[in-house]
Design a protein around this motif. Structure first.
Motif, mmCIF file in Angstrom:
data_model
loop_
_atom_site.group_PDB
_atom_site.id
_atom_site.type_symbol
_atom_site.label_atom_id
_atom_site.label_comp_id
_atom_site.label_asym_id
_atom_site.label_seq_id
_atom_site.Cartn_x
_atom_site.Cartn_y
_atom_site.Cartn_z
ATOM 1 N N VAL A 24 116.657 -63.774 -68.999
ATOM 2 C CA VAL A 24 117.955 -63.140 -68.764
ATOM 3 C C VAL A 24 118.857 -64.162 -68.101
ATOM 4 O O VAL A 24 118.476 -64.766 -67.082
ATOM 5 C CB VAL A 24 117.807 -61.887 -67.854
ATOM 6 C CG1 VAL A 24 119.172 -61.286 -67.580
ATOM 7 C CG2 VAL A 24 116.895 -60.866 -68.511
ATOM 8 N N TYR A 25 120.094 -64.336 -68.696
ATOM 9 C CA TYR A 25 121.091 -65.229 -68.120
ATOM 10 C C TYR A 25 122.270 -64.379 -67.672
ATOM 11 O O TYR A 25 123.135 -64.045 -68.478
ATOM 12 C CB TYR A 25 121.556 -66.269 -69.142
ATOM 13 C CG TYR A 25 120.474 -67.244 -69.539
ATOM 14 C CD1 TYR A 25 120.264 -68.388 -68.789
ATOM 15 C CD2 TYR A 25 119.674 -67.018 -70.656
ATOM 16 C CE1 TYR A 25 119.265 -69.287 -69.146
ATOM 17 C CE2 TYR A 25 118.674 -67.917 -71.009
ATOM 18 C CZ TYR A 25 118.486 -69.048 -70.242
ATOM 19 O OH TYR A 25 117.497 -69.928 -70.586
ATOM 20 N N PRO A 26 122.312 -63.970 -66.397
ATOM 21 C CA PRO A 26 123.395 -63.099 -65.953
ATOM 22 C C PRO A 26 124.692 -63.871 -65.758
ATOM 23 O O PRO A 26 124.695 -65.089 -65.556
ATOM 24 C CB PRO A 26 122.875 -62.552 -64.616
ATOM 25 C CG PRO A 26 121.972 -63.607 -64.115
ATOM 26 C CD PRO A 26 121.348 -64.241 -65.327
ATOM 27 N N GLY A 27 125.815 -63.107 -65.781
ATOM 28 C CA GLY A 27 127.118 -63.689 -65.511
ATOM 29 C C GLY A 27 127.404 -63.704 -64.024
ATOM 30 O O GLY A 27 126.670 -63.119 -63.216
ATOM 31 N N PRO A 28 128.546 -64.352 -63.648
ATOM 32 C CA PRO A 28 128.821 -64.498 -62.222
ATOM 33 C C PRO A 28 129.381 -63.262 -61.552
ATOM 34 O O PRO A 28 129.322 -63.151 -60.334
ATOM 35 C CB PRO A 28 129.852 -65.630 -62.198
ATOM 36 C CG PRO A 28 130.545 -65.524 -63.520
ATOM 37 C CD PRO A 28 129.509 -65.083 -64.505
ATOM 38 N N ASN A 29 129.945 -62.320 -62.325
ATOM 39 C CA ASN A 29 130.573 -61.136 -61.726
ATOM 40 C C ASN A 29 129.767 -59.890 -62.069
ATOM 41 O O ASN A 29 128.608 -59.788 -61.718
ATOM 42 C CB ASN A 29 132.029 -61.021 -62.197
ATOM 43 C CG ASN A 29 132.895 -62.142 -61.679
ATOM 44 O OD1 ASN A 29 132.933 -62.405 -60.486
ATOM 45 N ND2 ASN A 29 133.560 -62.848 -62.590
ATOM 46 N N LEU A 30 130.393 -59.005 -62.812
ATOM 47 C CA LEU A 30 129.733 -57.754 -63.175
ATOM 48 C C LEU A 30 128.860 -57.975 -64.393
ATOM 49 O O LEU A 30 129.333 -58.443 -65.438
ATOM 50 C CB LEU A 30 130.776 -56.670 -63.444
ATOM 51 C CG LEU A 30 130.235 -55.341 -63.959
ATOM 52 C CD1 LEU A 30 129.296 -54.693 -62.936
ATOM 53 C CD2 LEU A 30 131.385 -54.387 -64.278
ATOM 54 N N ASN A 31 127.570 -57.624 -64.276
ATOM 55 C CA ASN A 31 126.628 -57.698 -65.385
ATOM 56 C C ASN A 31 126.262 -56.285 -65.793
ATOM 57 O O ASN A 31 125.593 -55.563 -65.035
ATOM 58 C CB ASN A 31 125.369 -58.462 -64.969
ATOM 59 C CG ASN A 31 125.639 -59.935 -64.748
ATOM 60 O OD1 ASN A 31 125.605 -60.727 -65.669
ATOM 61 N ND2 ASN A 31 125.942 -60.298 -63.496
ATOM 62 N N MET A 32 126.729 -55.863 -66.971
ATOM 63 C CA MET A 32 126.445 -54.524 -67.478
ATOM 64 C C MET A 32 125.236 -54.626 -68.399
ATOM 65 O O MET A 32 125.320 -55.202 -69.493
ATOM 66 C CB MET A 32 127.664 -54.001 -68.242
ATOM 67 C CG MET A 32 127.543 -52.553 -68.644
ATOM 68 S SD MET A 32 127.744 -51.455 -67.230
ATOM 69 C CE MET A 32 129.423 -51.801 -66.797
ATOM 70 N N ILE A 33 124.102 -54.101 -67.953
ATOM 71 C CA ILE A 33 122.863 -54.129 -68.748
ATOM 72 C C ILE A 33 122.725 -52.780 -69.407
ATOM 73 O O ILE A 33 122.515 -51.742 -68.743
ATOM 74 C CB ILE A 33 121.653 -54.454 -67.873
ATOM 75 C CG1 ILE A 33 121.842 -55.800 -67.174
ATOM 76 C CG2 ILE A 33 120.371 -54.455 -68.698
ATOM 77 C CD1 ILE A 33 120.731 -56.180 -66.208
ATOM 78 N N VAL A 34 122.873 -52.746 -70.742
ATOM 79 C CA VAL A 34 122.912 -51.493 -71.515
ATOM 80 C C VAL A 34 121.741 -51.478 -72.470
ATOM 81 O O VAL A 34 121.440 -52.496 -73.110
ATOM 82 C CB VAL A 34 124.245 -51.363 -72.275
ATOM 83 C CG1 VAL A 34 124.339 -49.994 -72.949
ATOM 84 C CG2 VAL A 34 125.431 -51.569 -71.347
ATOM 85 N N GLY A 35 121.113 -50.315 -72.573
ATOM 86 C CA GLY A 35 120.020 -50.168 -73.519
ATOM 87 C C GLY A 35 119.452 -48.768 -73.462
ATOM 88 O O GLY A 35 119.558 -48.075 -72.445
ATOM 89 N N ALA A 36 118.884 -48.345 -74.579
ATOM 90 C CA ALA A 36 118.339 -46.989 -74.639
ATOM 91 C C ALA A 36 117.132 -46.873 -73.704
ATOM 92 O O ALA A 36 116.548 -47.875 -73.268
ATOM 93 C CB ALA A 36 117.929 -46.660 -76.077
ATOM 94 N N ASN A 37 116.782 -45.616 -73.424
ATOM 95 C CA ASN A 37 115.622 -45.361 -72.552
ATOM 96 C C ASN A 37 114.363 -45.937 -73.181
ATOM 97 O O ASN A 37 114.106 -45.757 -74.377
ATOM 98 C CB ASN A 37 115.449 -43.856 -72.327
ATOM 99 C CG ASN A 37 116.514 -43.296 -71.420
ATOM 100 O OD1 ASN A 37 117.012 -43.998 -70.542
ATOM 101 N ND2 ASN A 37 116.890 -42.045 -71.632
ATOM 102 N N GLY A 38 113.576 -46.620 -72.362
ATOM 103 C CA GLY A 38 112.310 -47.161 -72.825
ATOM 104 C C GLY A 38 112.404 -48.556 -73.393
ATOM 105 O O GLY A 38 111.382 -49.122 -73.807
ATOM 106 N N THR A 39 113.603 -49.123 -73.457
ATOM 107 C CA THR A 39 113.733 -50.466 -74.039
ATOM 108 C C THR A 39 113.370 -51.563 -73.058
ATOM 109 O O THR A 39 113.161 -52.708 -73.466
ATOM 110 C CB THR A 39 115.171 -50.681 -74.547
ATOM 111 O OG1 THR A 39 116.075 -50.458 -73.456
ATOM 112 C CG2 THR A 39 115.499 -49.720 -75.681
ATOM 113 N N GLY A 40 113.360 -51.260 -71.736
ATOM 114 C CA GLY A 40 112.921 -52.269 -70.767
ATOM 115 C C GLY A 40 113.999 -52.738 -69.827
ATOM 116 O O GLY A 40 113.898 -53.843 -69.269
ATOM 117 N N LYS A 41 115.075 -51.918 -69.655
ATOM 118 C CA LYS A 41 116.128 -52.319 -68.706
ATOM 119 C C LYS A 41 115.562 -52.425 -67.286
ATOM 120 O O LYS A 41 115.847 -53.385 -66.557
ATOM 121 C CB LYS A 41 117.253 -51.271 -68.710
ATOM 122 C CG LYS A 41 117.896 -51.057 -70.059
ATOM 123 C CD LYS A 41 119.038 -50.082 -69.965
ATOM 124 C CE LYS A 41 118.625 -48.739 -69.404
ATOM 125 N NZ LYS A 41 117.624 -48.061 -70.224
#
Length: 1032
Positions: A24-41
């Protein structure tokens, strides 16, 4: 300086909960991690937490680190790069499943976990702080945080580094201040009590000294007394000496005057010696004659007595005969009276029939009495049996009540507000129309204490201490009273309208026995209808199976079974989730903790039956007592009638037997009369015999009397000779008596005075020695001056000294119960009081100095804290106003000096018709709590001093309007240049949301047909999406 915004650079991890490998390469400000249930967020969240040396308890998904490695793998790997001025920090963690151990590396070098924790702490990263790191499982706990916990979390998250330290220091200061206050209070109290005790003893001490003064006077008197006795005796000795000298002078003069007379007396004495010898011989002869006369006299006396005995015998016979004649006369009169009475009795009617009737009545009464006694005996036995049963039931009830009391004590110790509400409910149960059940932990009865841990682990403590209501209006009334009016923090639950307590399980337990499951959770305990209905509805206790070691050994097979969502093995709880997209199962497990509250089991139904049996026993005892009283009353009436009949029977029997008795008496008296007439005494014959006896005794007296007269003649002759000699001696004595008497008195007086002088001399020596001994003086020592002065104030005579001694002793004896210990105790306590006063002064000065230090520390902590809370409140209020709602944050403390009671209070209002209410887990809905939590975190965002913040699925439960508003606030706030890195995890997003150029969107996909990460072409994916959109 903060440096670049990319605080968390990249996160590669292998064999995670969901992934074999991912970066995972996050950004410097707001990181919106989106994914369906069970995908591994959430796997990303777990990797961040565990990679930064966080505890598994923070995540709430398993208590062992090995559980976070993908199933089927033996180890997992996490790498996190953090920005740090002077060179970034790379943390590596390798997790081994077999032993739940980890290997750590820091910038490529092996290290231990503590080193990693110190480095993370130096960067102000706090994964255990919910204000900075909020996993999915902990979202609900944020609203449950107390004001105190929220303040501490806020201080750690956005406050200066020293703020939390100052707060802890203040709490420690306050604890020390309390200790000093308690010490000062205890010492002041002890000092006051010591003063009071000494004040009470002061009177005894004064009395002791007064008694001692009397004893000192007594001691002086006793010392002076022998000296006075000595002086008195010495004075008497001087007088005796003078008197003796005078007597010697008189004796000498008498001797010179009486010398011729003494010679004459000597001549007379020589002449009297022969006469005295003759008188002695005559005296012997007279003694012999007197002895013989005495023997004759004794014989005469015996004869006189013999005559008197004969006359006395005659007189007794005469008196006996007179009595005999009187008895004969009285007997004749008695016979006449008895015959007259017999004549009267012969005219009375026959009483035999009445006696028979009385006998029949007496027998009937005896039968009735025996019957009553038998019934009373039966009742007593029954009462004893019931009483014994009652005691046994009472003991069982007491045991049950003791167990209930133990439960209640645990509740009071863990949550006093709930206990207070429980006491109020018991006193006001009549206010409610439906069933109201006490907290679940008190009404749930586990059938086997070994199963208590499963039930307690399955039901949250917040629900275990919740009151359960059948009707919602009752619950609202209850919450108004205890929460709003009494300001108590309590939980309440309304049972489902349609009962769920009998809801069947999805599968029969028999079909699960092959996996080691032996029962469902519902079958392990009993509870009231409404409580069981709620637990089945909310916790599905009817559909949660419980297994054993066999289940644990077959766990891989068990988790593949459909319809199983939650189940228990011997020591673990398993939760299964099936992916909506890939249909794969994710599993989490946690240890089953020992039970704290439900191990004490009390069967409510058995208790109710025991209480009913107690009431039945009490009712039976009352009935028996009433029956016993009635029987006693009947027995008393029978006794009274029995006494009346016995008296009547006695009277009739006496009347019936009177005639026979009279005839017997007459016959007896006549026999006695005949006997008396035959035994008449012949007085004439007795008189003649008496005369003959007296004549014989008189003849014997004449013989004795002749011998006596002869002896008297001899006696008189001897007496004449003796009198002549005595006369001659008396004449000589009379002639010389006067001069001799004088001579003898003077000589005797001289002798007495000599003896007295010797006695007094010895006595003086003894008294002087005794006086010196009492005064502790040496034999050759003279009386000291101090004693001489003390003696001068005392009486000088023995009588006065004795009188004063008696008076002083009497006064000293009035002071009873006093001893020197009283004075010693008083003096010792006086010293203690002085020490205590000094100690109290020192402690008071120390306390004042400590309070001064606390005041300075308080200013260092409180002023910046108030400014910080005002900043948070400003932003929080602005956020709520932008949503057409109201909210405020303030620093709350009931007592400014109780620093461990300070807290941050969040109050919100989502409807214009309501007032601001404190954010609690009970008052607001789940969506409202999520909105309030998110906005509070946003209010902290610009103030945040930590490098990044993580919030996982907090928007779940929000309505679309609030979710959109919150999203806009998050984007505006987290994308500012002044804020730190932010991770926002969500399974879904609304359409047409406003995005910012500064935010980074990370889409998480997973499934059976997903490409490996190294084959994924992001540009090609975007190109295809644009082409599809253009065609549409």
């Amino acid at each position: 300086e903060r440096g670049p915004k990319e605080n968390l650079k990249y996160i590669p991890f292998y064999s995670g909960r969901t992934y074999d490998y991912s970066v995972v390469y996050p950004g410097p400000n707001l990181n919106m991690i989106v994914g369906a249930n069970g995908t591994g967020k959430s796997s990303i969240v777990c990797a961040i937490c565990l990679g930064l040396a966080g505890k598994t308890a923070i995540l709430g998904r398993g208590d062992k680190v090995g559980l976070y490695v993908k199933r089927g793998c033996h180890k997992g790997f996490i790498e996190i790069e953090l920005y740090k001025s002077g060179g970034n920090l790379v943390i590596n963690r390798e997790i081994h499943v077999e032993n739940n151990q980890s290997l750590w590396m820091l910038n490529g070098r092996h290290c231990n976990q503590k080193t990693v924790e110190e480095e993370v702490k130096a960067l102000r990263i706090q994964v255990s702080n919910l204000c900075q790191f909020l996993p999915q499982e902990k979202v609900g706990e944020f609203a449950k945080m107390s004001k105190i916990e929220l303040l501490e979390a806020t201080e750690k998250s956005v406050g200066p580094p020293e703020m939390y330290e100052y707060h802890c220091e203040l709490k420690n200061f306050r604890n020390r201040e309390r200790e000093l206050e308690n010490v000062v209070k205890e010492k002041a109290s002890f000092l006051e009590k010591a003063k009071q005790r000494n004040e009470r003893n002061k009177h005894d001490v004064n009395r002791y000294y007064e008694k001692k003064r009397h004893l000192d006077v007594i001691e002086l008197l006793e010392k002076k007394k022998p000296w006075v006795e000595y002086e008195t005796t010495r004075t008497e000795l001087e007088g005796v000496k003078k008197e003796r000298d005078e007597a010697k002078r008189q004796l000498s003069a008498l001797k010179q005057a009486q010398a011729p007379m003494l010679r004459k007396i000597q001549l007379i004495d020589n002449q009297l010696k022969p006469t005295e010898a003759q008188i002695k011989a005559k005296t012997v002869a007279i003694k012999e004659a007197s002895l013989k006369c005495k023997q004759k006299q004794d014989q005469l006396d015996r004869k006189h007595k013999e005559i008197e005995d004969i006359k006395q015998t005659q007189r007794l016979k005469q008196m006996e005969e007179e009595d005999h004649q009187k008895r004969i006369s009285n007997t004749r009169l008695t016979i006449e009276d008895l015959k007259a009475e017999l004549a009267k009795v012969g005219d009375q009617p026959d009483v035999t029939p009445r006696i028979n009737e009385v006998n029949v009545e007496l027998r009937r009464i005896q039968v009735e009495r025996a019957k009553i006694e038998g019934e009373k005996s039966d009742l007593r036995r029954e009462k004893d049996n019931i009483y014994a049963e009652s005691r046994m039931l009472e003991k069982k009830l007491n045991d049950m009540n003791n167990m209930m009391n133990a439960k209640e004590e645990k509740l009071r110790g863990r949550h006093r507000d709930t206990y207070t509400a429980l006491m109020w409910l018991r006193q006001n149960r009549q206010l409610f129309s439906g069933n109201v059940h006490e907290p679940m932990m008190l009404v749930i009865n586990v059938k086997d204490h070994r199963f208590a841990k499963y039930v307690e682990n399955h039901i949250s403590f917040h629900d275990l201490r919740a009151f359960v209501f059948q009707r919602k209006d009752d619950m609202e009334r209850f919450m108004t009273e205890v929460r709003d009016k009494m300001n108590l923090k309590v939980n309440s639950i309304s049972a489902p309208e349609d009962s769920c307590s009998k809801r069947p399980p999805s599968r029969n337990i028999e079909s699960l026995r092959r996996f080691g499951f032996f029962t469902y959770l519902r079958e392990m305990f009993d509870a009231p209808e409404e409580v069981m209905s709620y637990l089945c509805h909310q916790y599905r206790v009817h559909d949660v199976p419980v297994g054993n070691e066999q289940t644990k050994s077959m766990i891989r097979t068990v988790i593949e079974e459909p319809y199983l969502r939650v189940f228990y093995t011997t020591e673990e709880r398993y939760t299964l989730k099936r992916s909506f997209y890939s249909n794969k199962i994710s599993t989490s497990n946690s240890a089953v903790h020992p039970s704290q509250y439900l191990t004490i089991t009390v069967d409510a139904e058995e208790k109710r039956q025991l209480e009913q049996q107690m009431k039945t026993c009490e009712s039976k005892l009352r009935d028996i007592d009433e029956r016993m009283k009635a029987l006693q009353k009947e027995a008393t009436a029978l006794d009274r009638r029995d006494n009346e009949l016995l008296a009547e029977k006695k009277q009739l029997s006496e009347l019936k037997g009177k005639k026979r008795q009279l005839e017997q008496k007459i016959s007896t008296k006549q026999d006695s009369l005949r006997q008396m007439e035959q035994n008449v005494i012949d007085l004439q014959k007795i008189e003649e015999e008496t005369k003959e006896k007296i004549a014989a005794v008189n003849s014997q007296k004449v013989t004795i009397l002749r011998a006596k007269l002869t002896m008297e003649k001899v006696y008189l002759a001897l007496e004449t000779v003796g009198l002549t000699a005595e006369k001659t001696k008396l004449e000589n004595d009379c002639r010389e008596g006067a001069s001799e008497l004088k001579t003898t008195d003077v000589r005797q007086k001289c002798g007495r005075l000599d003896q007295r002088k010797v006695q007094l001399t010895e006595q003086c020596k003894g008294l002087l020695k005794r006086a010196k001994t009492i005064c502790r003086m040496q034999p050759d020592e003279s009386l000291p001056e101090d004693l001489r002065n003390a003696f001068s104030n005392l009486p000088d005579t023995l009588d006065e000294i004795d009188a004063m001694l008696n008076e002083e002793r009497s006064r000293a004896e009035c002071f009873t119960g006093l001893s020197e210990n009283v004075v010693d105790e008083y003096n010792r306590r006086e010293q203690e009081i002085k020490h205590l006063e000094k100690d109290l002064e020192d402690k008071s000065n120390a306390l004042n100095a400590y309070r001064q230090n606390i005041s300075e520390a308080k200013e260092r902590w409180l002023n910046p804290l108030k400014q910080l809370v005002e900043q948070i409140n400003g932003k929080f209020s602005d956020f709520f106003r932008s949503m057409q709602c109201a909210g405020e944050v303030d620093l709350h403390s009931e007592n400014e000096e109780e620093y461990d009671k300070y807290g941050i209070r969040i109050r919100v209002k989502f409807h214009s018709s309501t007032q601001l209410h404190e954010l609690t887990p009970y008052h607001q809905s789940g969506g409202e709590r999520s909105v309030s939590t998110m906005l509070y975190l946003m209010a902290l965002q610009e103030l945040n001093r930590c490098p990044f913040r993580v919030v996982d699925e907090i928007n779940q439960g929000m309505d679309p309007v609030n979710e959109r508003r919150v999203f806009d606030i998050v984007v505006r706030t987290a994308c500012k240049e002044t804020t730190s890195q932010y991770f926002f995890i969500t399974p879904k997003l609304l359409q047409n949301l406003q995005y910012a150029e500064e935010m980074t969107v990370l889409c998480v996909h997973n499934g059976a047909h997903m490409l490996p990460p190294n084959q994924w072409d992001e540009k090609a994916f975007i190109r295809r999406c644009l082409q599809r959109k253009a065609r549409a």
